[in-house]
Design an enzyme around this catalytic site. Structure first.
Site, PDB file in Angstrom:
ATOM      1  N   ASN A 191       0.811  -1.227   0.000  1.00 50.84           N
ATOM      2  CA  ASN A 191       0.000   0.000   0.000  1.00 50.84           C
ATOM      3  C   ASN A 191       0.839   1.269   0.000  1.00 50.84           C
ATOM      4  O   ASN A 191       0.300   2.362   0.164  1.00 50.84           O
ATOM      5  CB  ASN A 191      -0.961  -0.010   1.206  1.00 50.84           C
ATOM      6  CG  ASN A 191      -0.226   0.122   2.531  1.00 50.84           C
ATOM      7  OD1 ASN A 191       0.978   0.319   2.570  1.00 50.84           O
ATOM      8  ND2 ASN A 191      -0.960   0.018   3.624  1.00 50.84           N
ATOM      9  N   LYS A 192       2.140   1.181  -0.209  1.00 52.65           N
ATOM     10  CA  LYS A 192       2.998   2.375  -0.156  1.00 52.65           C
ATOM     11  C   LYS A 192       2.968   3.114  -1.503  1.00 52.65           C
ATOM     12  O   LYS A 192       2.304   2.687  -2.435  1.00 52.65           O
ATOM     13  CB  LYS A 192       4.415   1.989   0.263  1.00 52.65           C
ATOM     14  CG  LYS A 192       4.460   1.405   1.705  1.00 52.65           C
ATOM     15  CD  LYS A 192       4.218   2.463   2.780  1.00 52.65           C
ATOM     16  CE  LYS A 192       3.806   1.954   4.145  1.00 52.65           C
ATOM     17  NZ  LYS A 192       4.698   1.019   4.815  1.00 52.65           N
ATOM     18  N   THR A 193       3.708   4.223  -1.606  1.00 51.26           N
ATOM     19  CA  THR A 193       3.528   5.106  -2.776  1.00 51.26           C
ATOM     20  C   THR A 193       4.018   4.476  -4.073  1.00 51.26           C
ATOM     21  O   THR A 193       3.538   4.827  -5.141  1.00 51.26           O
ATOM     22  CB  THR A 193       4.196   6.481  -2.561  1.00 51.26           C
ATOM     23  OG1 THR A 193       5.615   6.277  -2.403  1.00 51.26           O
ATOM     24  CG2 THR A 193       3.638   7.189  -1.335  1.00 51.26           C
TER      25      THR A 193
END
Ligand SMILES: *Cc1c(COP(=O)(O)O)cnc(C)c1O
Length: 391
Positions: A191-193
């Site tokens: 779910n990170k950038t």
């Protein structure tokens, strides 16, 4: 009112954007037969240094940010008897790595305006045992690095940035990863950038730190000793110089990272546009929107945490529940570490000692903010928030 099924498909709190380029690169990796750490991991490391604008930076691909933080602290010699200061308002990974090494964690409160670690409290928490500070760029907004680096210099402390949320983020016009700390660690969790499924990058200018981290990334194996005696090291030769870890990034994961990185700017621009729209839409509502970056600075917008006002008319729990009933996923970042049984009990922590983090936690909810959201998705979140707040 009973919970009705949402009329529209559920809008998840987070979702990665994986394109045909990533898929083709993974397939290519599988076809070459080189599936673990190899040419694609090396290319991802070189691309990462280029992305940060400093090709001579040491970028060390690892299988998680947790691994990268552990390697950085290990290379800096953190161990039993040492103290490391970090924010209570973070994910447990930031602090757990300190315990891996037998050192102790000093948690401090946040600045309520930014939700980032308060430098004045850091300075007050320093003891003769303090060895390092781990600032977290919460949500993608840079912590006050000029102040933290000045404190570290004054007291002879190391600084390892937890940049799990901060690609790309700037501080005083410079990208996080190129600041004057000892090491910076990015996360490529789902779910990170940007994502590689699981993965991370340890970035440093310190050649000795990089050398140690590379050896410890793979079982403490080194080929350097051989170099001293002969020009060519046989491919089979290595020496074990320490009981290292298994923290290398696979080429399958790096294949994803190579193309995610090319899209990092576009992803950030989309998230920034969503954040701007949220800020404008929420201006008249009984909530505090997510803190913005100072003019001219970049915010990675990994998270969009809002805080309900006292007169919002419902609890944070109810707010999240009602948005869920409308088919909108939310989350909470974070249950502060001082509330978690392990940290609370080990250090006898009390909520009163972290009033800003505690107050923010009790009223905060993170709204969806990711590049795959359409304009209609964004408007749906806004309409949902308005409806839930009775506006
Ligand atoms: C996600 C996260 C980590 C850990 O990242 P992994 O790659 O999952 O190990 C560390 N710190 C913070 C603040 C995070 O959000």
């Amino acid at each position: 009112m009973t919970a009705a099924a949402p009329l529209l498909p559920f809008l998840p709190f987070a979702a990665p954007e994986i394109g045909d380029e990533e898929i083709a690169e993974v397939v290519d990796t599988l076809k070459t037969g080189w599936v673990t750490t190899g040419p694609k991991a090396r290319r991802f490391e070189a691309d990462f240094a280029a992305f940060l604008g400093e090709p001579s930076l040491h970028c060390i691909a690892v299988n998680s940010a947790t691994a990268g933080l552990h390697l950085a602290l290990e290379a800096l010699g953190i161990g039993p008897g040492d103290e490391v200061i970090t924010t209570t308002h973070t994910f447990t990974a930031t602090a757990e790595v300190v315990r891996y090494l037998g050192a102790d964690v000093k948690l401090v409160d946040i600045d309520p305006a930014t939700l980032n670690i308060d430098p004045a409290l850091v300075e007050r928490a320093i003891t003769p045992a303090t060895k390092a500070i781990i600032p977290v760029h919460y949500g993608g907004l840079a912590a006050d690095m000029p102040a933290l680096l000045a404190i570290a210099r004054r007291h002879g402390l190391k600084v390892v940035e937890d940049a799990a949320h901060a690609l790309p983020t700037t501080s005083a016009g410079r990208l996080v990863g190129t600041l004057d700390s000892d090491a910076t660690v990015f996360s490529f969790y789902a779910n990170k950038t940007i994502t590689t499924g699981e993965g991370g990058m340890l970035v440093t200018r310190d050649a000795a730190l990089a050398q140690r981290a590379k050896v410890m990334r793979l079982h403490g194996m080194s080929r350097d000793a051989f170099d001293r005696f002969t020009a060519t090291v046989p491919s089979w030769y290595y020496e074990v110089i320490a009981p290292g870890f298994k923290y290398n990034l696979t080429d399958i994961a790096a294949a994803l990272g190579i193309h995610q990185l090319k899209k990092a700017e576009r992803f950030q621009q989309r998230r920034a546009a969503i954040a701007e729209r949220y800020a404008e839409a929420f201006a008249a509502l009984p909530l505090t929107p997510a803190p913005m970056a100072p003019a001219g600075e970049r915010h990675a917008w990994h998270l969009y945490p809002v805080q309900l006002a006292d007169d919002a008319g419902l609890s944070r729990e109810r707010f999240i529940e009602k948005l869920f009933e409308l088919g909108i996923g939310c989350s909470v970042h974070y249950i502060p570490l001082h509330q978690q049984p392990y940290w609370r009990d080990r250090y006898a922590l009390k909520a009163e000692d972290f009033p800003h983090s505690q107050r923010a936690y009790e009223r905060m909810a993170s709204l969806p903010i990711y590049s795959r959201m359409s304009d209609a998705d964004v408007e749906r979140v806004i309409a949902g928030v308005r409806a839930v707040l009775g506006a």
